[in-house]
Design an enzyme around this catalytic site. Structure first.
Site, PDB file in Angstrom:
ATOM      1  N   LYS A 131       0.807  -1.220   0.000  1.00  0.00           N
ATOM      2  CA  LYS A 131       0.000   0.000   0.000  1.00  0.00           C
ATOM      3  C   LYS A 131       0.841   1.271   0.000  1.00  0.00           C
ATOM      4  CE  LYS A 131      -0.619   0.298   5.044  1.00  0.00           C
ATOM      5  NZ  LYS A 131      -1.610   0.326   6.138  1.00  0.00           N
TER       6      LYS A 131
ATOM      7  N   LEU B 195       7.639  -0.068  -2.047  1.00  0.00           N
ATOM      8  CA  LEU B 195       8.429  -1.289  -1.938  1.00  0.00           C
ATOM      9  C   LEU B 195       9.659  -1.032  -1.066  1.00  0.00           C
ATOM     10  CD1 LEU B 195       8.357  -2.749  -5.564  1.00  0.00           C
ATOM     11  CD2 LEU B 195       7.224  -3.660  -3.536  1.00  0.00           C
TER      12      LEU B 195
ATOM     13  N   GLY C 199       9.331  -1.249   2.328  1.00  0.00           N
ATOM     14  CA  GLY C 199       8.728  -1.212   3.650  1.00  0.00           C
ATOM     15  C   GLY C 199       9.395  -0.273   4.634  1.00  0.00           C
TER      16      GLY C 199
ATOM     17  N   GLY D 243      12.819   5.785  26.323  1.00  0.00           N
ATOM     18  CA  GLY D 243      13.142   4.442  25.859  1.00  0.00           C
ATOM     19  C   GLY D 243      14.610   4.327  25.506  1.00  0.00           C
TER      20      GLY D 243
ATOM     21  N   ILE E  65      16.370   1.580  19.287  1.00  0.00           N
ATOM     22  CA  ILE E  65      16.030   2.806  18.564  1.00  0.00           C
ATOM     23  C   ILE E  65      16.420   4.028  19.373  1.00  0.00           C
ATOM     24  CG2 ILE E  65      14.135   4.159  17.591  1.00  0.00           C
ATOM     25  CD1 ILE E  65      12.706   1.512  16.990  1.00  0.00           C
TER      26      ILE E  65
ATOM     27  N   HIS F 121      46.517  -9.128  10.219  1.00  0.00           N
ATOM     28  CA  HIS F 121      47.012  -7.990  10.989  1.00  0.00           C
ATOM     29  C   HIS F 121      47.502  -6.901  10.033  1.00  0.00           C
ATOM     30  CE1 HIS F 121      49.059  -5.755  14.153  1.00  0.00           C
ATOM     31  NE2 HIS F 121      50.121  -5.681  13.354  1.00  0.00           N
TER      32      HIS F 121
END
Length: 479
Positions: free
Chosen positions: A34, A37, A39, A195, A199, A458
């Site tokens: 909706k 593409l 998300g 929080g 995130i 290394h």
């Protein structure tokens, strides 16, 4: 009505990867999205936030350039330029996903998908109705609303998640979710972040590097409480050095808008405190998108806000699968992609199963970076293991000193008797690029000695993995 073998509802990293795998296995596939593409991960999560973090990291490095023998006068942030770079990267990746859909001959429906029927009929087991704007004659005008019905044999629900909100907080532009924060066009002078999880600490790191005054309010007794306790302590110490205020063990009592900013009341240690800032960011987790698309018309079951699935990602309805954030667990893009492959392969009769949470690498992309896989030390002890622990500091790694980033360490938790690696926990420079080796070691059931004896080149940051593994057996060479 077009009928498909597999219809996927949601075009995020779980959905579009599932679509590609299904096409590879010869299935006729439709993907319904909706929005855009890619998300949340591509447009409102992983990619845009990490792009901003990179710009913030570079700005901080440039401010410290004299420590590298380089004088850079009058360094400043062009935040609109930062946003333009972010948008360009997102667009490039979105175009790449669109190309993959065409290359694999996947039909993409742009619109809102709703399950309108779920009954076994000739050729299909359910119907999805897609409502969206149709462009007539290929023009630029939206045209009329269009409704198209598509049938499916099997359905994969990949509808993702959204930021959780705290009930009772006033609705105001100064009180933001992570989605809102990505839409900021100007940096605030100060911010309160409610929080201290993934995130929250990423945004704290980014905004602090951009010069914003940051305070974190976290209900648990430490930041990133799902990580190993030693990692939390080190992050708190390093944030304090950067003047990021971390208020742990704090309960949010009230919040309001006053004097052009946000004022909150918290309870901490039995005392109440008042805090204020120009803006507030609420980052208290994500809620699954289980409503509004007709899931109730199927046999799928929602438990504690998430769609219940078995190890093959199948719901209680034999022709409905669910993947990604909507099923809970580790809400990570790479987990969603793996689950999408599992769902498709099980539909196609192949042997596939959901990932073992203990083998999934987790990453936090602030400064310092944090990465982990497997059990924390406390979880291993609680699980009945007799443990041995190895720990090695980046201060003894030459490449870290070259980078000018030597804070942090790698910690290994292993079984004392067998040497089996139970968990690896990292905090420091580029550890999100290093955790893959530790994850592979767990998958192949390597011991700490196996990895410790492996030759690491290394000078590289990867040397710290070998040294930390050897440290678990008291054999570290660099200390």
């Amino acid at each position: 009505m077009n009928n498909y073998d597999i219809v996927i509802l949601g075009g995020g990293p779980g959905g579009y990867v599932a679509a590609i795998r299904a096409a590879q296995l010869g299935k006729r596939v439709a993907l319904v999205e909706k929005d855009k593409l890619g998300g949340t991960c591509l447009h409102r999560g992983c990619i845009p936030s990490k792009t901003l973090l990179r710009s913030a990291e570079l700005f901080d490095t440039m401010k410290r350039s004299e420590s590298f023998g380089i004088r850079a006068a009058d360094v400043e942030v062009d935040f609109r330029g930062v946003l333009s770079r972010k948008d360009a990267i997102v667009k490039q990746l979105e175009t790449g996903v669109q190309f993959l859909m065409k290359k694999n001959r996947i039909d993409v429906y742009e619109g809102t998908g709703t399950i309108v029927e779920c009954a076994e009929r000739a050729g299909y087991n359910g119907i999805l109705e897609v409502r969206g704007a149709m462009k007539e004659d290929g023009g630029d005008d939206p045209g009329r609303d269009a409704i198209e019905r598509i049938g499916y044999t099997d359905l994969i629900v990949a509808t993702g998640s959204r930021p959780r909100r705290i009930p009772g907080l006033p609705a105001h532009e100064r009180i933001m979710t992570s989605d809102d924060a990505l839409a900021m066009t100007e940096l605030p002078a100060s911010i309160l972040i409610v929080g201290g999880g993934v995130i929250g600490v990423e945004w704290a790191s980014m905004l602090s590097d951009f010069g914003v005054q940051v305070a974190i309010v976290e209900a648990a007794d430490r930041l990133v409480p799902t990580e190993d306790a030693d990692i939390s302590r080190e992050l708190g110490r390093l944030f304090a050095k950067r003047r990021v205020k971390s208020l742990t063990g704090a309960k949010l009592l009230a919040a309001g808008i006053a004097d052009g900013g946000v004022t909150v009341q918290i309870e901490r240690g039995g005392k109440t405190e008042m805090l204020s800032a120009e803006r507030m960011l609420v980052s208290v987790g994500r809620a699954a998108n289980v409503e509004g698309f007709g899931l109730e018309r199927t046999g799928a079951v929602v438990e504690r806000g998430f769609i219940a699935v078995d190890a093959s990602m199948r719901t209680a309805d034999p022709h409905v699968y669910a993947i990604g954030d909507v099923v809970g667990g580790l809400q990570l893009a790479h987990v969603a992609s793996h689950e999408g492959v599992v769902a498709v392969e099980r539909i196609c009769g192949l042997d596939a199963h959901a990932p073992d949470a203990a083998s999934v690498p987790k990453c936090i992309y602030g400064r310092p970076e944090i990465a982990s896989v497997g059990l924390t030390e406390q979880a291993a002890i609680d699980g009945g293991y007799e443990t041995k622990v190895g720990k090695f500091s980046f201060k003894a790694i030459g490449k870290a000193l070259v980078f000018g980033e030597s804070d942090g360490f790698v910690k290994v938790v292993a079984d004392r008797g067998t040497g089996a690696i139970l968990g690896v926990h990292m905090i420091g420079p580029h550890v999100t690029d290093l955790i893959g080796e530790a994850a592979l070691a767990q998958v192949v059931q390597a011991t700490s000695m196996d990895v410790g004896r492996m030759i690491h080149p290394h000078p590289t940051l990867s040397e710290i993995i070998g040294e930390s593994m050897l440290s678990a057996d008291s054999l570290a060479l660099g200390m």
